[in-house]
Design an enzyme around this catalytic site. Structure first.
Site, PDB file in Angstrom:
ATOM      1  N   TYR A  85      50.729   2.388  63.397  1.00 35.30           N
ATOM      2  CA  TYR A  85      49.580   2.975  62.679  1.00 35.30           C
ATOM      3  C   TYR A  85      48.269   2.252  62.989  1.00 35.30           C
ATOM      4  CZ  TYR A  85      46.702   4.667  58.790  1.00 35.30           C
ATOM      5  OH  TYR A  85      45.697   5.222  58.031  1.00 35.30           O
ATOM      6  N   LYS A 131      44.667   3.611  65.086  1.00 31.76           N
ATOM      7  CA  LYS A 131      43.295   3.743  64.591  1.00 31.76           C
ATOM      8  C   LYS A 131      42.326   2.928  65.470  1.00 31.76           C
ATOM      9  CE  LYS A 131      44.214   6.487  61.064  1.00 31.76           C
ATOM     10  NZ  LYS A 131      43.836   7.892  61.056  1.00 31.76           N
ATOM     11  N   THR A 177      47.261   8.126  48.025  1.00 34.96           N
ATOM     12  CA  THR A 177      47.710   9.411  48.586  1.00 34.96           C
ATOM     13  C   THR A 177      49.182   9.284  48.989  1.00 34.96           C
ATOM     14  OG1 THR A 177      47.190   8.864  50.878  1.00 34.96           O
ATOM     15  CG2 THR A 177      45.409   9.865  49.573  1.00 34.96           C
ATOM     16  N   ASN A 212      40.753  14.685  60.141  1.00 33.04           N
ATOM     17  CA  ASN A 212      41.290  13.877  59.045  1.00 33.04           C
ATOM     18  C   ASN A 212      42.810  13.710  59.102  1.00 33.04           C
ATOM     19  OD1 ASN A 212      41.377  12.929  56.038  1.00 33.04           O
ATOM     20  ND2 ASN A 212      42.712  14.720  56.126  1.00 33.04           N
ATOM     21  N   ASP A 223      48.550  22.766  63.475  1.00 38.10           N
ATOM     22  CA  ASP A 223      49.372  21.573  63.688  1.00 38.10           C
ATOM     23  C   ASP A 223      48.729  20.827  64.850  1.00 38.10           C
ATOM     24  OD1 ASP A 223      51.202  19.660  64.434  1.00 38.10           O
ATOM     25  OD2 ASP A 223      52.946  20.928  64.055  1.00 38.10           O
TER      26      ASP A 223
HETATM   27  N1  NAP Z   1      45.067   6.704  52.106  1.00 39.61           N
HETATM   28  C1  NAP Z   1      44.507   5.635  52.624  1.00 39.61           C
HETATM   29  O1  NAP Z   1      44.475   4.542  52.009  1.00 39.61           O
HETATM   30  C2  NAP Z   1      43.858   5.714  53.975  1.00 39.61           C
HETATM   31  C3  NAP Z   1      43.199   4.566  54.446  1.00 39.61           C
HETATM   32  C4  NAP Z   1      42.582   4.614  55.686  1.00 39.61           C
HETATM   33  C5  NAP Z   1      42.619   5.784  56.436  1.00 39.61           C
HETATM   34  N2  NAP Z   1      43.292   6.875  55.950  1.00 39.61           N
HETATM   35  C6  NAP Z   1      43.311   8.081  56.792  1.00 39.61           C
HETATM   36  O2  NAP Z   1      42.852   9.185  56.055  1.00 39.61           O
HETATM   37  C7  NAP Z   1      43.410  10.392  56.592  1.00 39.61           C
HETATM   38  C8  NAP Z   1      43.980  11.230  55.458  1.00 39.61           C
HETATM   39  O3  NAP Z   1      45.096  10.556  54.913  1.00 39.61           O
HETATM   40  P1  NAP Z   1      45.537  10.650  53.391  1.00 39.61           P
HETATM   41  O4  NAP Z   1      45.534   9.275  52.850  1.00 39.61           O
HETATM   42  O5  NAP Z   1      44.816  11.714  52.699  1.00 39.61           O
HETATM   43  O6  NAP Z   1      47.098  11.034  53.589  1.00 39.61           O
HETATM   44  P2  NAP Z   1      47.961  12.303  53.207  1.00 39.61           P
HETATM   45  O7  NAP Z   1      47.753  12.687  51.786  1.00 39.61           O
HETATM   46  O8  NAP Z   1      49.337  11.974  53.667  1.00 39.61           O
HETATM   47  O9  NAP Z   1      47.326  13.462  54.100  1.00 39.61           O
HETATM   48  C9  NAP Z   1      47.521  13.494  55.493  1.00 39.61           C
HETATM   49  C10 NAP Z   1      47.192  14.883  55.951  1.00 39.61           C
HETATM   50  O10 NAP Z   1      47.386  14.956  57.367  1.00 39.61           O
HETATM   51  C11 NAP Z   1      48.166  16.109  57.629  1.00 39.61           C
HETATM   52  N3  NAP Z   1      48.890  16.035  58.893  1.00 39.61           N
HETATM   53  C12 NAP Z   1      49.745  15.084  59.332  1.00 39.61           C
HETATM   54  N4  NAP Z   1      50.224  15.426  60.536  1.00 39.61           N
HETATM   55  C13 NAP Z   1      49.666  16.635  60.853  1.00 39.61           C
HETATM   56  C14 NAP Z   1      49.784  17.508  61.959  1.00 39.61           C
HETATM   57  N5  NAP Z   1      50.586  17.249  62.994  1.00 39.61           N
HETATM   58  N6  NAP Z   1      49.030  18.633  61.963  1.00 39.61           N
HETATM   59  C15 NAP Z   1      48.210  18.922  60.903  1.00 39.61           C
HETATM   60  N7  NAP Z   1      48.100  18.156  59.826  1.00 39.61           N
HETATM   61  C16 NAP Z   1      48.822  17.024  59.811  1.00 39.61           C
HETATM   62  C17 NAP Z   1      49.122  16.203  56.432  1.00 39.61           C
HETATM   63  O11 NAP Z   1      49.723  17.462  56.390  1.00 39.61           O
HETATM   64  P3  NAP Z   1      51.202  17.688  55.748  1.00 39.61           P
HETATM   65  O12 NAP Z   1      50.971  17.819  54.255  1.00 39.61           O
HETATM   66  O13 NAP Z   1      51.678  18.939  56.390  1.00 39.61           O
HETATM   67  O14 NAP Z   1      52.021  16.492  56.083  1.00 39.61           O
HETATM   68  C18 NAP Z   1      48.114  15.946  55.329  1.00 39.61           C
HETATM   69  O15 NAP Z   1      47.380  17.097  55.057  1.00 39.61           O
HETATM   70  C19 NAP Z   1      44.454   9.949  57.630  1.00 39.61           C
HETATM   71  O16 NAP Z   1      43.890  10.036  58.921  1.00 39.61           O
HETATM   72  C20 NAP Z   1      44.696   8.495  57.273  1.00 39.61           C
HETATM   73  O17 NAP Z   1      45.131   7.733  58.371  1.00 39.61           O
HETATM   74  C21 NAP Z   1      43.897   6.874  54.746  1.00 39.61           C
END
Ligand code: NAP
Length: 241
Positions: free
Chosen positions: A164, A168, A199, A88, A61
């Site tokens: 958010y 970043k 996601t 990530n 975490d």
């Molecule tokens: N999706 C997009 O369009 C997008 C665009 C730009 C950047 N991003 C970035 O890409 C990264 C991955 O996001 P995603 O889109 O794959 O979203 P996601 O499916 O919601 O995955 C986020 C991940 O972060 C984990 N997480 C959150 N808080 C945490 C904590 N305190 N300790 C450990 N793990 C934690 C979540 O775990 P839980 O399952 O336990 O919640 C999950 O595994 C993020 O940094 C996001 O800001 C995403």
């Protein structure tokens, strides 16, 4: 000490993080699947192993000092070294987030996970990364944090997101600070934007697949020794700060 390249991906139980783990796993690397939820973590590890990846679960975490210290201890015991850290894990903090109405708790939550969490994990893992011949750190950022794009008429940077997006922006700034301190080491550290990816983070409204979103982190995790550091990249190249 492990002979395979060893990577830790935070938030690897689902979404882009899982696909980063899967992509690095296909290279024959040993992958630490960092995740706070035991069930999701073990399911991801099982799926990766079934696909032939040498994966192991890392309870993690990123907002918890004790959890992060234990994760570093587990990796030290298991592999003795870390070659690649992909920060990530991230949250939006929940929407809407207008500056005139945002709850301070929402600001704190986004900053605690997306910025301080990265610092906490990076600093805990640095002793292990320093034992690598070619250490890489990838910070999963977003073009929504680009001040240049946000002030460029017509550029797509998503909705107003007062917790958010600045989290970043700050993560990008922190990435540069690390690069400055680590400039005389062999550690390459960069920020990545995955693009708008379907996601949980956005209710699966993104237009890219998690596999496509993972590609830039995989590229930055596998940079050659003369690769860039202190940069911000997506699949198309450099993203403006
Ligand atoms: N999706 C997009 O369009 C997008 C665009 C730009 C950047 N991003 C970035 O890409 C990264 C991955 O996001 P995603 O889109 O794959 O979203 P996601 O499916 O919601 O995955 C986020 C991940 O972060 C984990 N997480 C959150 N808080 C945490 C904590 N305190 N300790 C450990 N793990 C934690 C979540 O775990 P839980 O399952 O336990 O919640 C999950 O595994 C993020 O940094 C996001 O800001 C995403």
């Amino acid at each position: 000490m492990s002979e395979q390249t060893v990577a830790l991906v935070t938030g690897a139980n689902k979404g882009i993080g899982y696909e980063i783990a899967a992509g690095l796993g296909t290279l024959g690397w040993t992958i630490g699947v960092g995740a706070r939820d035991e069930q999701g973590r073990e399911a991801a590890v099982a799926k990766l192993r079934a696909a032939g990846t040498d994966a192991f679960g890392v309870p993690l975490d990123v907002i918890d000092d004790t959890s992060v210290a234990a994760a570093a201890g587990l990796i030290e015991e298991r592999t003795g070294r870390l070659d690649v850290l992909v920060n990530n894990a991230g949250i939006t903090g929940g929407m809407p987030q207008t500056p005139t109405t945002v709850d301070p708790a929402t600001m704190r939550a986004a900053l605690e996970t997306n910025v301080i969490g990265v610092i906490r994990v990076t600093n805990a893992m640095l002793p292990l990364l320093r034992r690598s011949a070619s250490p890489r750190i990838v910070n999963m950022s977003s073009s929504v944090g680009s001040l240049t794009l946000q002030t460029t008429p017509g550029a797509e940077t998503g909705p107003i997101a007062t917790a958010y997006a600045p989290s970043k922006t700050l993560l990008n700034a922190i990435t540069v600070q690390y690069a400055k301190e680590l400039h005389d080491t062999n550690i390459l550290i960069n920020a990545a934007c995955p693009g708008f990816t379907a996601t949980d983070l956005n209710g699966f409204r993104g237009v890219r697949t998690p596999e496509q979103g993972a590609a830039i982190a995989i590229r930055l995790a596998t940079l050659p020794d003369d690769g860039p550091t202190s940069g911000f990249f997506d699949d198309a190249g450099t993203v403006p700060w």
